[in-house]
Design an enzyme around this catalytic site. Sequence first.
Site, mmCIF file in Angstrom:
data_model
loop_
_atom_site.group_PDB
_atom_site.id
_atom_site.type_symbol
_atom_site.label_atom_id
_atom_site.label_comp_id
_atom_site.label_asym_id
_atom_site.label_seq_id
_atom_site.Cartn_x
_atom_site.Cartn_y
_atom_site.Cartn_z
ATOM 1 N N GLU A 36 6.254 -4.587 -3.162
ATOM 2 C CA GLU A 36 7.516 -4.422 -3.882
ATOM 3 C C GLU A 36 8.340 -5.711 -3.864
ATOM 4 O OE1 GLU A 36 9.421 -0.121 -4.166
ATOM 5 O OE2 GLU A 36 10.339 -1.220 -2.525
ATOM 6 N N HIS A 62 -18.016 0.413 7.356
ATOM 7 C CA HIS A 62 -19.153 1.228 6.913
ATOM 8 C C HIS A 62 -18.986 1.710 5.476
ATOM 9 C CE1 HIS A 62 -21.019 1.619 10.972
ATOM 10 N NE2 HIS A 62 -19.798 1.221 11.302
ATOM 11 N N LYS A 67 10.264 5.947 -14.181
ATOM 12 C CA LYS A 67 11.278 6.992 -13.952
ATOM 13 C C LYS A 67 11.986 7.342 -15.254
ATOM 14 C CE LYS A 67 12.397 5.714 -9.202
ATOM 15 N NZ LYS A 67 13.421 5.093 -8.371
HETATM 16 O O1 PA5 Z 1 12.284 0.124 -1.392
HETATM 17 C C1 PA5 Z 1 12.869 0.952 -2.061
HETATM 18 O O2 PA5 Z 1 13.993 0.739 -2.497
HETATM 19 C C2 PA5 Z 1 12.236 2.285 -2.373
HETATM 20 O O3 PA5 Z 1 11.027 2.462 -1.767
HETATM 21 C C3 PA5 Z 1 13.152 3.373 -1.909
HETATM 22 O O4 PA5 Z 1 13.294 3.279 -0.519
HETATM 23 C C4 PA5 Z 1 12.622 4.726 -2.306
HETATM 24 O O5 PA5 Z 1 12.468 4.817 -3.680
HETATM 25 C C5 PA5 Z 1 13.556 5.808 -1.821
HETATM 26 O O6 PA5 Z 1 14.827 5.592 -2.333
HETATM 27 P P1 PA5 Z 1 16.058 6.371 -1.779
HETATM 28 O O7 PA5 Z 1 16.217 6.051 -0.338
HETATM 29 O O8 PA5 Z 1 17.217 5.885 -2.580
HETATM 30 O O9 PA5 Z 1 15.783 7.832 -1.996
#
Ligand code: PA5
Length: 424
Positions: free
Chosen positions: A279, A300, A414
């Site tokens: 990310e 394996h 989304k």
């Molecule tokens: O790194 C990030 O921002 C995401 O992985 C969020 O942590 C994830 O989408 C969860 O988001 P939230 O804590 O707002 O529910």
Amino acid sequence: MSIQLNRDNLRGFVTPADLKKILPRIHKAHDDLHQKKGKGQDCLGWLDLPSKVPEALVEEIEELGQKVRRGSDCLISLGIGGSYLGIRSTEEFLPEQVLLPIRYAGHHMSSDDLAGLLKYLEGKKPTVVVISKSGTTTEPALAFRVIKEFLAKRFSPAELKERIICVTDEKKGALKKFAETAGYRTFVIPDDVGGRFSVLTPVGLVPLSLIGIDIQALIEGARQGQKEYGDPDLEKNLAYQYAASRYLLYQKGKLIEVLASFYPNMFYIAEWWKQMFGESDGKNGQGIFPASVIYSTDLHSMGQLLQDGMRVIFETFLLIEKVNNDIVIPRYSNDIDGFNCVAGKGLDYVNKQAYEAAAAAHYEGDVPNMTITLERADAFHIGQLYYFFEKAVGISGYLLGVNPFDQPGVEAYKEKMFKLLGKS
Ligand code: PA5
């Protein structure tokens, strides 16, 4: 040093001259981070977080933990991504510390899986921790709806209120509103710490402490990391050496990094690491693809590809120097399977030979590799490891020229999904 980095198996792939050449860029990345003048400068709360975790917060959480363990027989943690992976990776790494069983939901939308959890909850007295920074994420929001409705049939409103804890933003989001309206106990996620960097905020500290994990040691380890990996000198800073090496490998066509550990209880550490690097780096058409394996299991199944497949891979091994529970291998009088050569030795000795063999063979097969070794499998060292990777990812992103602290790309699906769902 309680975390070591061995880069011997980068010989010929990452040269001292390569490192010298990018040294000014490492220094710039360091300055940009520490002087908060680089990309994503509003999201650098994690940088000095370990030294700033308030003692009073830790005490409050630990006290709550004692109360929760007295009145509950399990903990349900609802969250996804950064609000899930650090909790699970720590819990699975430290099974001997867990005093209260934990189950997870809100990290998927499998109704079969959630139905299984509801079945597990029949007759149980759970505490539910709902974790969402935005407070609007689909998966935990829906799981919370379902679980709350399920529990409301068994517990009075007053008792249900005692059994729900929210970890969310200080001011905004639906979860914050829910908590205020219903009077749930709430912990705040700092604004300047992004999801994947949040394991040392209440996101990780609350559920982990509630189940019995030593969060003081976790924070202490991260503090050690903050100290060691705050050094601008590449010679001394292992997190920077790791970041620089993977960047140079990427420049030379090594597009996939495989994090390989030799312990099944590190599976979720790799999942956390994948989010951290995927990310953070994966932007503007760039980014090393982070993958993971557990050896020797996956030798394996994936060993052939690693040894002999497309040559675009480098490996980072994760090792534990002293395991907590070694097991002595028994001797057979007839040596029917031929393994008396290791009788009387610890199983961990054999595991380490598998590592030595895989590291050497893969290097010879054109898969350069590094090894990160933790002195022990304990809360201190996983705390330090989290900070090691956090610091490395900051430098890594700046070397790539991206903002390592945002994730605009995750919105694309989304938008389409909400359209399909008719959600405004
Ligand atoms: O790194 C990030 O921002 C995401 O992985 C969020 O942590 C994830 O989408 C969860 O988001 P939230 O804590 O707002 O529910």
